[in-house]
Design an enzyme around this catalytic site. Structure first.
Site, short mmCIF file in Angstrom:
data_model
loop_
_atom_site.label_atom_id
_atom_site.label_comp_id
_atom_site.label_asym_id
_atom_site.label_seq_id
_atom_site.Cartn_x
_atom_site.Cartn_y
_atom_site.Cartn_z
N LYS A 567 -25.43 -10.49 -47.17
CA LYS A 567 -24.80 -11.96 -47.78
C LYS A 567 -24.72 -12.77 -48.05
O LYS A 567 -26.19 -14.12 -47.37
CB LYS A 567 -23.40 -11.53 -47.10
CG LYS A 567 -23.14 -11.72 -45.89
CD LYS A 567 -22.85 -11.27 -44.39
CE LYS A 567 -22.55 -9.68 -44.33
NZ LYS A 567 -21.06 -9.27 -45.29
N ARG A 568 -23.78 -14.29 -48.37
CA ARG A 568 -24.25 -15.72 -47.96
C ARG A 568 -23.89 -16.60 -46.79
O ARG A 568 -23.67 -15.88 -45.57
CB ARG A 568 -22.80 -16.55 -48.83
CG ARG A 568 -22.75 -17.83 -48.56
CD ARG A 568 -22.14 -18.05 -49.68
NE ARG A 568 -19.96 -17.54 -49.41
CZ ARG A 568 -19.42 -18.60 -48.47
NH1 ARG A 568 -20.53 -19.36 -47.93
NH2 ARG A 568 -18.60 -17.58 -47.66
N THR A 675 -17.12 -7.94 -48.96
CA THR A 675 -17.04 -7.00 -50.65
C THR A 675 -18.05 -6.34 -50.18
O THR A 675 -17.98 -5.09 -50.59
CB THR A 675 -16.87 -7.43 -51.34
OG1 THR A 675 -17.50 -8.83 -51.40
CG2 THR A 675 -15.22 -7.71 -51.58
N LYS A 679 -19.10 -1.96 -50.97
CA LYS A 679 -20.46 -1.21 -51.86
C LYS A 679 -21.12 -0.54 -50.85
O LYS A 679 -21.62 0.33 -51.39
CB LYS A 679 -21.31 -3.32 -52.01
CG LYS A 679 -19.70 -4.05 -53.05
CD LYS A 679 -20.87 -4.84 -52.74
CE LYS A 679 -19.70 -5.57 -53.88
NZ LYS A 679 -20.90 -7.02 -53.75
#
Length: 837
Positions: A567-568, A675, A679
């Protein structure tokens, strides 16, 4: 001929009506050769894979084009209510394989390429990612577009056609180095340039009041520096339903290429200055706004998107209905994807009042009946504010309108709370101070009929904390729409083997109704089914190990626990907590405490914003720890830590199927939804997480027995901040002491003294807003539960099946249905083939 003039010498039907493109293998081979040889000018000497990709892309786009025209015709004939989705980001990823799946032609196209002597996987992998987003926000917008088309809803996406997308990340000496992502350097076969729909966007200048021919006062915005907005349309196909919606991306260009007089006088730089300035607006995704030039450019981008998009919608309206706006709100809805396009509230007022002569009251009634605002963050720094001085210089007419909106709004506040100056100060759109600023989130709330959060906890915190005063004033405006992701890309496309097993077991209906995955629940107890599931999962892990081998040149044991956090990179997402855990495991191995240790491969991936120094330092720490661990013979086979460079949509598609443990460990109350957690759950990973964002709802769906919970809750975080003493926690936890000692003694930076001092100080600071040390012990204990569960692979497989079976709520189809039922109120518009003009 101007851009808006049309051919009139021949009937238009004779121009646009073509024989239907065939879907048989021979049709694909014929079309491919036609494009490859005639359009692209290639021959047998051409070895570049990209040209073959282009030829296949154009072949597939031809098949989409027929449905695209039919969809446009259907919406036009129905005069249907529409939603316009305004987003600064669309993280689309690759389009070819998604288009083939949506058309149901993957097998045919694969066989056609094979007969020609080309492996289609090579063509798919040669496509550039359309990385027009920084992370979850942009990928969510892409998922939403997919679901709108699949549900046959008349929704158009509006965004910016950045010349350079999300930067390419390389790692040099453990540090992030950004390189330009010039994704358009080669032909983009999916877009269609639509010059006939260009619009002019104003900047700078000043305003004057004049009387029109009827004696009414009209405000003129004059002596402006104008920029042209040129639309490029991209088809967004629904899943095998003939619907193809549109994503319209705006490119900025100068109104004139250059000034001839400047050129003739010998000043070429001045001659092209306006063109360069105009082109810069859509040159790069989200520039660094740490300096005034960056702030100006970012505000320009936001206004450029909003103005061009609203002009486009109103132009379409006037073509159909003339200057009668009485039914405009009944036919149109604008969804603002986060605070970035909130200037659209003031711009719609400008267009209706100044350009179309509506009264302020009628224009405001239309605006507040058409604008809907989605908030995606609880971080105050992400709620944009613009200096009033900057707004007055760059957008003088918009600033006047915002002042008027605010004055009328504060009158309403005063009626609700008479003489409450503090309430007025807190709720005002204008933040007072030495540098007055426009609170854009406040503008979005005041100008919208709907304000939604993106997870149950997030919405609760918006209502009770961040926007509590607005909730008190307008409780009916606020609602929740928990995010979701499209199962077409994030299960069907990225995990075909698991998708095939699911379809064989419960049918294919789940592809468009993910709630049907609940039918897998009984199969979690079926030993044969678990064995099939485990075999597929193990094969996916081996592919992921091979992928890591290609990227890192490190051998990975596919039987190890694959522990992933992608993720970021941001402090609130707490990659630091994951690193502390890895150091703890490393320390146990070095001490010889390996009897109960489960072999583990930890993969961390993500990009740090170029100006976010702390996040970039965290990447450096991850890579330094990785270098020490992976080179230690005592540790090999027991623990591996890898940092995946240049994490993007395509990388996530490679990663998803092979993950065992999904790390969702943000500080409670910080993550809007997440999110990535959805996934990975959809592909059978088990979540370890705090009760933050959508983690709460994931746990509710799958059950506590199939979720590894740890950490302080949001309420506990708020209480702990008042008397937080991380040094005391360290002193009373021997394992944590040893981890911190390894960091502080420079074990992971022996030749780079002091480079991690700021990280260590932040961890030990009572003011650390992320409370990383506070959650360490709970996290370690939860990881022990993970290891206990993973030792029984059949039980772990049962947990994996249950996670997939319970992931139905997290489909973007469900999210879009919620938006439509409660906000947009659109009617489904089935598309009939061969019906286009």
């Amino acid at each position: 001929m101007s851009n808006r003039e049309f051919i009139t010498s021949k009937p238009r039907r004779s121009i646009v009506k073509l024989p239907e493109k065939g879907l048989k293998k021979k049709d694909f081979i014929s079309s491919f050769k036609e494009y490859y040889v005639n359009t692209l000018g290639r021959d047998e000497e051409s070895l570049n894979t990209h040209y073959a990709y282009e030829a296949l892309g154009l072949t597939v786009r031809d098949r989409l084009m027929e449905h695209w025209k039919e969809t446009h015709h259907t919406y036009k004939q129905a005069k249907s209510r529409r939603t316009f989705y305004l987003s600064m980001e669309y993280l689309m990823g690759r389009a070819l394989s998604n288009a083939m799946i949506s058309l149901g032609i993957t097998d045919t196209a694969t066989q056609a390429m094979h007969d020609i002597g080309i492996e289609i996987e090579e063509l798919i992998s040669s496509e550039m990612d359309a990385g027009l987003g920084n992370g979850g926000l942009g990928r969510l917008a892409a998922c939403f577009m997919d679901s709108c088309a699949t549900q046959q809803l008349p929704v158009i996406g509006y965004g910016l056609r950045y010349e350079y997308g999300m930067f390419t990340q390389t790692i040099v000496n453990g540090e992030q180095v950004e390189k330009p992502d010039h994704w358009l350097r080669l032909r983009n076969v999916w877009e269609v340039k639509r010059l006939e729909y260009e619009h002019r966007v104003k900047f700078c200048g000043h305003t004057e009041i004049q009387l029109d021919i009827e004696g009414r006062q009209r405000v003129l915005w004059i002596e402006t520096k104008d920029v042209l907005a040129i639309p490029y349309d991209t088809p967004i196909p629904g899943f095998q339903n003939n619907t193809v919606n549109t994503l319209r991306l705006w490119k900025s260009v100068a109104t004139e290429e250059f000034h001839l007089d400047e050129f003739n006088s010998g000043s070429y730089v001045k001659a092209v200055a306006d063109k360069v300035s105009a082109d810069n607006i859509t040159m790069v995704l989200y520039p660094n706004d740490a300096n005034e030039n960056g702030k100006t450019l970012r505000l320009k981008q936001q206004y450029f998107l909003s103005s061009a998009s609203l002009q486009d919608v109103i132009s379409h309206w006037v073509n159909l209905y003339g200057e009668d706006f009485s039914q405009f709100a009944d036919k149109n809805c604008f969804q603002l994807n986060d605070t970035h396009p909130s200037i659209a509230v003031a711009e719609l007022m400008r267009l209706l009042v100044d350009m179309h002569g509506l009264s302020w009251e009628m224009a405001w009634q239309i605006t507040t009946a058409t604008m809907a605002y989605t908030n995606h963050t609880l971080l105050p720094e992400a709620l944009e504010k613009w200096p009033v001085d900057l707004m007055q210089t760059l957008l003088p007419r918009l600033m006047e309108i915002i002042f008027e909106i605010n004055a009328r709004f504060l009158s309403e506040v005063s009626i609700k709370w008479p003489a409450d100056e503090e309430k007025i100060r807190c709720m005002s759109i204008i933040e007072e101070g030495d540098c007055k600023q426009v609170r854009m989130a406040h503008l979005a709330i005041v100008g919208s009929f709907s304000v939604n959060g993106v997870a149950e906890l997030h919405t609760k915190l918006l209502q009770q904390k961040l926007f509590a005063d607005f909730y008190d004033l307008w409780p009916n405006k606020f609602n929740n729409k928990t995010n979701g992701v499209t199962p077409r890309r994030w299960l069907l496309e990225c995990n075909p083997e698991l998708s095939e097993l699911i379809t064989e077991t419960i049918g294919s209906g789940w592809i468009t109704d993910l709630s049907l995955l609940k039918q897998l629940v009984p199969y979690a107890e079926n030993r044969k089914f678990r064995q099939q599931w485990l075999k597929i999962k193990q094969a996916a892990k081996q592919r992921l190990a091979d992928y890591k081998k290609r990227v890192h040149n490190v051998d990975i044991n596919a039987d190890a626990l694959f522990d992933v956090q992608v993720k970021r990179i941001h402090e609130y997402k707490r990659q630091l907590l994951k690193v502390l855990h890895v150091i703890h495991l490393y320390n146990l191995i070095k001490q010889g405490n390996t009897e109960s240790l489960v072999p583990r491969c930890v993969l961390i991936g993500g990009k740090a914003a170029p100006s976010y120094d702390r996040a970039k330092r965290i990447i450096k720490l991850i890579n330094n720890v990785s270098a020490v661990i992976n080179s230690d013979p005592e540790v090999q086979g027991k623990l591996t830590l890898l940092f995946l460079p240049d994490y993007n949509v395509t990388a996530m598609q490679e990663i998803c199927p092979g993950v065992d443990l999904s790390e969702q460990i943000s500080t409670a109350g910080m993550e809007a939804s997440g999110t990535g957690n959805m996934k990975l759950m959809m592909n059978g990973a088990i979540t370890i997480g705090t009760l933050d964002g959508a983690n709460i709802e994931i746990r509710q769906q799958v059950g506590d027995e199939n979720f590894f919970q740890f950490g302080l809750t949001e309420d506990q975080v708020a209480a702990r901040r008042k008397h937080y003493d991380p040094c005391s926690i360290i002193e009373n936890d021997e394992a944590l002491q040893q981890v911190m000692n390894l960091l502080e003694c420079g074990h992971f930076n022996q030749f780079e003294p002091g480079i991690f001092t700021s990280i260590i100080q932040s961890l030990k600071s009572p003011a650390d807003p992320w409370l990383t040390i506070a959650d360490f012990r709970s996290y370690i204990d939860a990881q022990l539960r993970v290891e206990d569960a993973y030792r029984d692979r059949h039980h772990w497989t049962k947990m994996s099946i249950m996670n997939v079976a319970c992931s139905g709520k997290f489909s973007s189809d469900r999210t879009i249905n919620d938006y439509n039922q409660e906000i947009w109120k659109l009617h489904r518009q089935p598309v009939n083939p061969n019906n286009a003009d």
